[in-house]
Design a protein around this motif. Structure first.
Motif, PDB file in Angstrom:
ATOM      1  N   ARG A 106     -20.589  26.024   0.131  1.00 30.77           N
ATOM      2  CA  ARG A 106     -20.380  27.125  -0.807  1.00 30.77           C
ATOM      3  C   ARG A 106     -19.404  28.163  -0.255  1.00 30.77           C
ATOM      4  O   ARG A 106     -18.870  28.977  -1.005  1.00 30.77           O
ATOM      5  N   THR A 107     -19.178  28.131   1.052  1.00 28.48           N
ATOM      6  CA  THR A 107     -18.415  29.191   1.709  1.00 28.48           C
ATOM      7  C   THR A 107     -16.959  28.830   1.990  1.00 28.48           C
ATOM      8  O   THR A 107     -16.088  29.698   1.990  1.00 28.48           O
ATOM      9  N   ILE A 108     -16.677  27.540   2.238  1.00 28.53           N
ATOM     10  CA  ILE A 108     -15.392  27.179   2.847  1.00 28.53           C
ATOM     11  C   ILE A 108     -14.257  26.921   1.859  1.00 28.53           C
ATOM     12  O   ILE A 108     -13.187  26.466   2.253  1.00 28.53           O
ATOM     13  N   GLY A 109     -14.460  27.214   0.588  1.00 30.13           N
ATOM     14  CA  GLY A 109     -13.361  27.124  -0.368  1.00 30.13           C
ATOM     15  C   GLY A 109     -13.051  25.714  -0.827  1.00 30.13           C
ATOM     16  O   GLY A 109     -11.894  25.268  -0.754  1.00 30.13           O
ATOM     17  N   LEU A 110     -14.040  25.009  -1.328  1.00 33.35           N
ATOM     18  CA  LEU A 110     -13.826  23.621  -1.756  1.00 33.35           C
ATOM     19  C   LEU A 110     -12.829  23.514  -2.896  1.00 33.35           C
ATOM     20  O   LEU A 110     -12.158  22.487  -3.050  1.00 33.35           O
ATOM     21  N   ASP A 111     -12.701  24.572  -3.697  1.00 31.77           N
ATOM     22  CA  ASP A 111     -11.758  24.522  -4.822  1.00 31.77           C
ATOM     23  C   ASP A 111     -10.309  24.511  -4.355  1.00 31.77           C
ATOM     24  O   ASP A 111      -9.397  24.220  -5.133  1.00 31.77           O
ATOM     25  N   GLU A 112     -10.081  24.798  -3.059  1.00 35.75           N
ATOM     26  CA  GLU A 112      -8.720  24.796  -2.519  1.00 35.75           C
ATOM     27  C   GLU A 112      -8.390  23.508  -1.781  1.00 35.75           C
ATOM     28  O   GLU A 112      -7.262  23.337  -1.312  1.00 35.75           O
ATOM     29  N   VAL A 113      -9.356  22.598  -1.673  1.00 35.89           N
ATOM     30  CA  VAL A 113      -9.165  21.364  -0.896  1.00 35.89           C
ATOM     31  C   VAL A 113      -8.496  20.308  -1.770  1.00 35.89           C
ATOM     32  O   VAL A 113      -8.953  20.018  -2.871  1.00 35.89           O
ATOM     33  N   ASP A 114      -7.392  19.727  -1.284  1.00 32.54           N
ATOM     34  CA  ASP A 114      -6.751  18.637  -2.012  1.00 32.54           C
ATOM     35  C   ASP A 114      -6.429  17.463  -1.098  1.00 32.54           C
ATOM     36  O   ASP A 114      -5.553  16.649  -1.386  1.00 32.54           O
ATOM     37  N   SER A 115      -7.129  17.375   0.022  1.00 30.78           N
ATOM     38  CA  SER A 115      -6.885  16.324   1.003  1.00 30.78           C
ATOM     39  C   SER A 115      -7.618  15.044   0.616  1.00 30.78           C
ATOM     40  O   SER A 115      -8.534  15.043  -0.206  1.00 30.78           O
ATOM     41  N   ALA A 116      -7.227  13.935   1.285  1.00 33.03           N
ATOM     42  CA  ALA A 116      -7.882  12.642   1.054  1.00 33.03           C
ATOM     43  C   ALA A 116      -8.093  11.940   2.389  1.00 33.03           C
ATOM     44  O   ALA A 116      -7.483  12.284   3.394  1.00 33.03           O
ATOM     45  N   GLY A 117      -8.984  10.947   2.385  1.00 28.15           N
ATOM     46  CA  GLY A 117      -9.157  10.090   3.556  1.00 28.15           C
ATOM     47  C   GLY A 117      -9.435  10.826   4.856  1.00 28.15           C
ATOM     48  O   GLY A 117     -10.208  11.785   4.905  1.00 28.15           O
ATOM     49  N   TYR A 118      -8.803  10.351   5.939  1.00 26.27           N
ATOM     50  CA  TYR A 118      -8.918  11.001   7.243  1.00 26.27           C
ATOM     51  C   TYR A 118      -8.699  12.499   7.117  1.00 26.27           C
ATOM     52  O   TYR A 118      -9.402  13.314   7.719  1.00 26.27           O
ATOM     53  N   CYS A 119      -7.678  12.875   6.360  1.00 27.84           N
ATOM     54  CA  CYS A 119      -7.271  14.269   6.261  1.00 27.84           C
ATOM     55  C   CYS A 119      -8.366  15.120   5.627  1.00 27.84           C
ATOM     56  O   CYS A 119      -8.558  16.279   6.003  1.00 27.84           O
ATOM     57  N   PHE A 120      -9.094  14.566   4.679  1.00 28.36           N
ATOM     58  CA  PHE A 120     -10.190  15.294   4.045  1.00 28.36           C
ATOM     59  C   PHE A 120     -11.244  15.664   5.071  1.00 28.36           C
ATOM     60  O   PHE A 120     -11.736  16.796   5.100  1.00 28.36           O
TER      61      PHE A 120
END
Length: 261
Positions: free
Chosen positions: A186-200
């Motif tokens: 809830r804190t780390i800004g999931l709405d800003e994450v657009d990574s995939a795979g290893y990078c995610f």
């Protein structure tokens, strides 16, 4: 411990009560019943959310049948109409779990590479006060079984690169067997994450560290899948290399500005 650390409390019961395991799937019809059977055998009270990306092999239908057959209502299924990467599937699963107030949300692969019988190690560390627990192949006690040498070299190289670039002490920051307290997500800004795979995986671990949460690693045994094929490709590896370099530069720049001030 960081300034966000809290007193230890039992947020997940000894049989898995309070935990939600998110399992993304794409063409895993043979593996899925096996891994869910093992998971519920090891932790009978845990809940499972299968996030299927419209698998053409019928994995989604298998998941629906498993859910229908589970009288205890522990198995849930989300059908996504697009296949846009592991990261997006996990984000959808996280949102589903957070909306339903699960206190702990767990990532686990469908292919059997993560042993459900070892999940209790991650949950014990959560109950001991950790905010994010990573099942690590590269801490003392961690093991690799039947993994091709090329994949092992690639994985260790990626982890070493990420550790040096980010200045992190995490030995297995690309690992996909992990447990989060809901407050972290809830804190780390999931709405800003657009990574995939290893990078995610690197992205979320780095965000968690940057937010001051308590991140720990526990040893696990990683076993190469026996059925099906790996979904890793060169594009995911290239994305990881570029993104980690950018995050490392941003982190060092921020520290420089802070020290200068």
């Amino acid at each position: 411990m960081t300034d966000r650390a809290h007193d230890a409390d039992q947020v997940v019961g000894p049989q898995g009560a309070g935990g939600l395991v998110v399992i993304p799937t794409f063409n895993e019809r043979e593996n899925l019943p096996l891994i869910i059977g093992r998971l519920l055998g090891a932790l009978p009270d845990i809940h499972v959310l299968v996030v299927d990306d419209s698998s053409p092999d019928g994995t989604g239908a298998i998941a629906d049948q498993l859910a229908a057959d589970d009288a205890a209502g522990r198995i849930h299924v989300m059908h996504r109409t697009v296949k846009d990467g592991l990261g997006k599937a996990y984000l959808a699963g996280f949102a589903w779990g957070l909306d339903r107030d699960y206190p702990v949300i767990i990532e686990m692969d469908a292919d059997g590479s993560h042993a459900p019988e070892q999940l209790h190690r991650l949950l014990a560390a959560i109950n001991d006060g950790a905010d994010l627990v990573i099942g690590s192949r590269y801490v003392p006690g961690g093991q690799l079984v039947n993994w091709p040498k090329r994949r092992e070299i690639l994985s260790k190289g990626a982890n070493t690169y990420a550790r040096l670039a980010l200045g992190s002490k995490i030995r297995d920051i690309t690992a996909g067997f992990r447990a989060y307290r809901a407050d972290v997500l809830r804190t780390i800004g999931l709405d800003e994450v657009d990574s995939a795979g290893y990078c995610f995986q690197i992205d979320l671990a780095w965000r968690t560290l940057q937010a001051g949460f308590d991140v720990r690693e526990v040893p696990i045994t990683f076993t190469e899948r026996e059925i099906g094929e790996s979904k890793m490709d060169g594009g995911v590896i290239a994305e990881s290399f570029i993104s980690v370099a950018r995050w490392g530069w941003q982190g060092r720049t921020a520290r420089f500005r802070t020290n200068k001030a």
